[in-house]
Structure formats: structure tokens, C-alpha cells
Design an enzyme around this catalytic site. Structure first.
Site, mmCIF file in Angstrom:
data_model
loop_
_atom_site.group_PDB
_atom_site.id
_atom_site.type_symbol
_atom_site.label_atom_id
_atom_site.label_comp_id
_atom_site.label_asym_id
_atom_site.label_seq_id
_atom_site.Cartn_x
_atom_site.Cartn_y
_atom_site.Cartn_z
ATOM 1 N N GLU A 189 -16.416 27.583 -86.383
ATOM 2 C CA GLU A 189 -15.667 28.654 -87.048
ATOM 3 C C GLU A 189 -15.508 28.428 -88.549
ATOM 4 O O GLU A 189 -14.889 27.459 -88.990
ATOM 5 C CB GLU A 189 -14.272 28.783 -86.408
ATOM 6 C CG GLU A 189 -13.474 29.940 -86.971
ATOM 7 C CD GLU A 189 -12.191 30.195 -86.208
ATOM 8 O OE1 GLU A 189 -11.450 31.113 -86.598
ATOM 9 O OE2 GLU A 189 -11.925 29.486 -85.217
ATOM 10 N N LYS A 201 1.473 35.650 -79.630
ATOM 11 C CA LYS A 201 0.363 34.798 -79.225
ATOM 12 C C LYS A 201 0.676 33.377 -79.654
ATOM 13 O O LYS A 201 1.269 33.155 -80.717
ATOM 14 C CB LYS A 201 -0.948 35.241 -79.891
ATOM 15 C CG LYS A 201 -2.110 34.278 -79.658
ATOM 16 C CD LYS A 201 -3.350 34.656 -80.466
ATOM 17 C CE LYS A 201 -4.434 33.607 -80.317
ATOM 18 N NZ LYS A 201 -5.656 33.926 -81.084
#
Length: 359
Positions: free
Chosen positions: A163, A108
Site C-alpha cells: 500500500e 470502523k
């Protein structure tokens, strides 16, 4: 701003506002040593994408934990002109990232695009913070004077992060990683029907999210007696984007491990970098160039080691002239990613900054 604001982190649960500069540190080690020796009892600021590289950590003359950030009463347009990485260029970057994944270089990688704007009039950090507070919903508003970092004199990092990288209180550490996302609205501003449910069922996004959860569990495990991780992520909405999120709670074996230590250890997560970390960071450098403070972390640490740090996303850097800003928006690329969907995702993520700037 020697007598004014030097650091801020504010959300619905907690506020920390630093005023003045008692001392400043350009590396994590310098700040860690100052806290350990008792030379300072609080540091707040930002760590760069490479936590071994750029940092700007301030020991304020005064810290106020009670004053909540007041949203701006109006958010008028303030952009004179703007340049964004073109859709076609970002699409090519995503295609290059997918090629690296297919070649087995990385599992990723998070690829971002940038937005550069010239403001119609100089803006203060306080003004921009108030604008983010007015437009970014329940996100954590953060601001950090970047002057302690080489080449960043007078600059500020300002944003509204959804976040939480970590919150440490005593022996308890909490993380709420976000990874996997979908726009709440289409290009015409209409709600996307079924977006949250589609995200919950997306194999691609669940796989992208699992990389982040596994990473945090692996790094926290040697430090914790116990780690609690739910089996499946939640869906959480910000003003413009749906996210997959998983609350993680650990009990530290040694409570003297500080929030600054943890921030340097955990950042950048695969949510903003990729996996394996070193390979993903290398590909980001090749495709994007240097990130500096974007996708690092901003927060604070006190003398007891407690603190709170957020991921430095949905943010902008204000230059020393107070007339130019740069912002970023990125998305996680994995096998099976759709380049066009990734372009749309970054467009949605830019809306947090654009709303604060007045559209």
C-alpha cells in the site's frame, strides 16, 4: 551499522538505498527542521503508528537511487519456534471491536494480532530484505534502522508493503489506499473461487474502503487545487490477498509542502486505524496495547520535498540481537463484520512474513 545499509525502499518503479548515518532524528519536527535549514538533503526511515510519538529518520551518508534490491536466491526455513496470538483470542478482540461499533463509539476500527518468532541463526537486515524481495511479488520492499527511536537501538523495521500512502513529485501527490480484502487461498492452499468478484460486490468491504477514501480526500482538500478520485475501487492482488484499492491524485496549491509533512498528516489512515481516528486509536490501545511502528509509515523525503511513503504493514521488527522478530496482521472491523472471517483474513495476511521467513 554505521558504514552499511541504513534505509531502503524498493519497488518496480523506484529504488532508494541509504548507506551510513550522517544524522538521525527521533521526531518529525527535528527531521523537518534539518531539511528546511539545509543541514541535510535527504531523510529516510519510519514513523510510528502515532506520528506524534515514535519516529526514526536517518540522513544517510550516501543515497543510491539506481541499485535495485536483489532477491535471495533461496529462502530456506529460518524459524526455530514461533508464537502467534491464538485464533480464539483474536476472535474475542474482534467481538469486542464490534461491540464498540454497535455502541456508537466508532464506525470502523482495525484490530491486529501478533506473531513472535525466534530465528535458528542471527539474520541481517540485508538478508531479510532479500527474502522479502524473493517472495512478496510486486510489493514495495522497505527497511528502516529504528535506532533513532528511544528503546529501539539496533532494531530494524522490514517488510513488503502493498500500500502506497503517498508519492509526491513537484505539485503532484498520489495515494493508493487499500481497505477491504479477501484471502486468495483457503486453508489447504487452494485458490478461492470467485474471491475477487465477491470482494468487488461486498457491501461491507466497499463501506470499509469508502471510509479510507473519504478520509484522504478530506485531509488533502485544504492543500490541493484539484483532487481526482475514481467512483469505484479496483481489485488488486498481492501474493496472498485480494484488496480493494483506489488511486487518488491531487495537485498541491503549495508545492513546497513536503512528502514528510504529508506522511505525518495522513498517517495512520482508516485502513490501519479506523474512523473517527482518535476513537479508533483509543480502542486499539485498549484491545491490543501499544503498536509502536506497525501500521505507521516508512519512506523518504529529499531537499525538494519529493518523496515516497508506504504503509508499514506486512512487516516485522528485527531486534538488536538479530535472533528475534515480531510481526503483525490486522483487519478492518465495521458493523456486520464476521469474527471468523476476520480471523481467516489475518491468517492470510501473515503469509507475506511467513514466506519470507521460509514458511
Amino acid at each position: 551499522m554505521p558504514a552499511g545499509l541504513s534505509f531502503l525502499l524498493s519497488n518496480t518503479e523506484f529504488n532508494a538505498r541509504g548507506s551510513g548515518v550522517r544524522a538521525s532524528f527521533g521526531t518529525v519536527d527535528q527531521a523537518r527542521d534539518a531539511l528546511a535549514s539545509g543541514a541535510v538533503d535527504f531523510v529516510g526511515g519510519a514513523l510510528g503508528f502515532d506520528t506524534d510519538g515514535l519516529a526514526s529518520l536517518i540522513a544517510p551518508e550516501h543515497v543510491d537511487f539506481t541499485a535495485a534490491l536483489r532477491p535471495a536466491p533461496t529462502v530456506d526455513p529460518m524459524v526455530a519456534d514461533m508464537l502467534v496470538t491464538p485464533d480464539a483470542v483474536h476472535r474475542e478482540r474482534v467481538v469486542a471491536a464490534i461491540a464498540a461499533i454497535d455502541a456508537g463509539e466508532v464506525e470502523k476500527v482495525v484490530i491486529a494480532r501478533s506473531l513472535d518468532a525466534r530465528l535458528s541463526a542471527p539474520a541481517t537486515p540485508e538478508e531479510l530484505l532479500a527474502r522479502f524481495a524473493a517472495t512478496a511479488g510486486g510489493a514495495t520492499i522497505f527497511g528502516a534502522d529504528l535506532s533513532a527511536a528511544p528503546g529501539h537501538a539496533g532494531a530494524w523495521l522490514i517488510g513488503a508493503s502493498p500500500e502506497l500512502l503517498l508519492r509526491k513529485r513537484g505539485a503532484t501527490v498520489q495515494c493508493i489506499p487499500y481497505a477491504g480484502s479477501a484471502p486468495k487461498f483457503d486453508a489447504a492452499g487452494r485458490p478461492v473461487a470467485g474471491a475477487a468478484e465477491s470482494l468487488r460486490r461486498s457491501e461491507k468491504d466497499l463501506r470499509e474502503h469508502a471510509y479510507v477514501v473519504d478520509y484522504l480526500r478530506e485531509l488533502l482538500a485544504p492543500l490541493c487545487d484539484e483532487i481526482v478520485v475514481p467512483d469505484r475501487p479496483q481489485t488488486i492482488a498481492t501474493s496472498h490477498v485480494w484488496h480493494l484499492a483506489t488511486p487518488i491524485t491531487g495537485t498541491l496549491t503549495d508545492p513546497s509542502v513536503t512528502s514528510l509533512d504529508l506522511a505525518a498528516r495522513l498517517s495512520p489512515t482508516p485502513a490501519v486505524c479506523g474512523t473517527p481516528t482518535a476513537a479508533a486509536a483509543r480502542i486499539i490501545g485498549e484491545i491490543e496495547g501499544t503498536r509502536d511502528f506497525y501500521a505507521g509509515t516508512a519512506g523518504w523525503c529529499d531537499a525538494s520535498g519529493d518523496g515516497e511513503w508506504v504503509v508499514s504493514i506486512r512487516c516485522l521488527e528485527l531486534d538488536a540481537s538479530r535472533t528475534r522478530v515480531r510481526a503483525w496482521a490486522g483487519g478492518g472491523i465495521v458493523a456486520g463484520s464476521d469474527p471468523d472471517a476476520e480471523v481467516a483474513e489475518t491468517t492470510a495476511k501473515f503469509q507475506t512474513v511467513l514466506s519470507a521467513l521460509g514458511g
